[in-house]
Design a protein around this motif. Structure first.
Motif, PDB file in Angstrom:
ATOM      1  N   ALA A   1       0.830  -1.210   0.000  1.00  0.00           N
ATOM      2  CA  ALA A   1       0.000   0.000   0.000  1.00  0.00           C
ATOM      3  C   ALA A   1       0.863   1.258   0.000  1.00  0.00           C
ATOM      4  CB  ALA A   1      -0.939  -0.008   1.202  1.00  0.00           C
TER       5      ALA A   1
ATOM      6  N   VAL B   1       2.194   1.752  -3.430  1.00  0.00           N
ATOM      7  CA  VAL B   1       1.168   2.321  -4.313  1.00  0.00           C
ATOM      8  C   VAL B   1       1.224   3.839  -4.223  1.00  0.00           C
ATOM      9  CG1 VAL B   1      -1.322   2.620  -4.637  1.00  0.00           C
ATOM     10  CG2 VAL B   1      -0.399   0.339  -4.261  1.00  0.00           C
TER      11      VAL B   1
ATOM     12  N   TYR C   1      -0.880  -2.319  -5.966  1.00  0.00           N
ATOM     13  CA  TYR C   1      -2.231  -2.412  -5.405  1.00  0.00           C
ATOM     14  C   TYR C   1      -2.738  -3.853  -5.469  1.00  0.00           C
ATOM     15  CZ  TYR C   1      -7.221  -1.964  -4.756  1.00  0.00           C
ATOM     16  OH  TYR C   1      -8.497  -2.138  -4.294  1.00  0.00           O
TER      17      TYR C   1
END
Length: 133
Positions: A7, A10, A67
């Motif tokens: 995450a 990302v 992701y």
């Protein structure tokens, strides 16, 4: 790769891709009139724009794969690892090309001594990447 790390990656990838868009716009705003007047090398200018596009989209693809690798229990571990590897490759391509862009801009502006130094540093970076990654 852990879900938290994916995450975070990302966000980092999107931030780099998002910063490329204003830089692209800035280059068009300031360099396109020089391109139209013939004051800069047209091949280098267009190569710079292509490099910015490759960099931006590589970083966006990296973010998408990061992701997908953060989805956790929804897909198998092999798929998560595959997406993480793809994301790392896209990220490396995006950053490598992004680091080349200033060199191309400097060569376009015919600032050869400064561009040569930047190219030497970029080649050193490229050798480092090839050796360790």
């Amino acid at each position: 790769m852990g879900e938290d790390l994916a995450a975070t990656n990302v966000n980092r990838s999107y931030a780099l891709a998002a910063s490329n868009i204003p830089i692209f716009t800035f280059m068009l705003f300031f360099l396109y009139p020089r391109f139209e007047d013939g004051r800069i090398n047209p091949l280098l200018f267009q190569s710079t724009l292509v490099a910015m596009g490759v960099s931006t989209f590589s970083l966006v693809f990296a973010a998408l794969h990061y992701y997908q690798s953060s989805l956790g229990g929804r897909v198998s571990e092999n798929e998560l690892a595959l997406h993480a590897r793809r994301a790392d490759r896209f990220w490396l391509l995006g950053c490598t090309v992004m680091f080349l862009v200033p060199c191309l801009v400097l060569f376009s502006l015919r600032l050869v001594p400064v561009a040569s130094v930047w190219l030497a540093l970029w080649l050193a970076y490229l050798l480092f990447v090839i050796r360790y990654f």
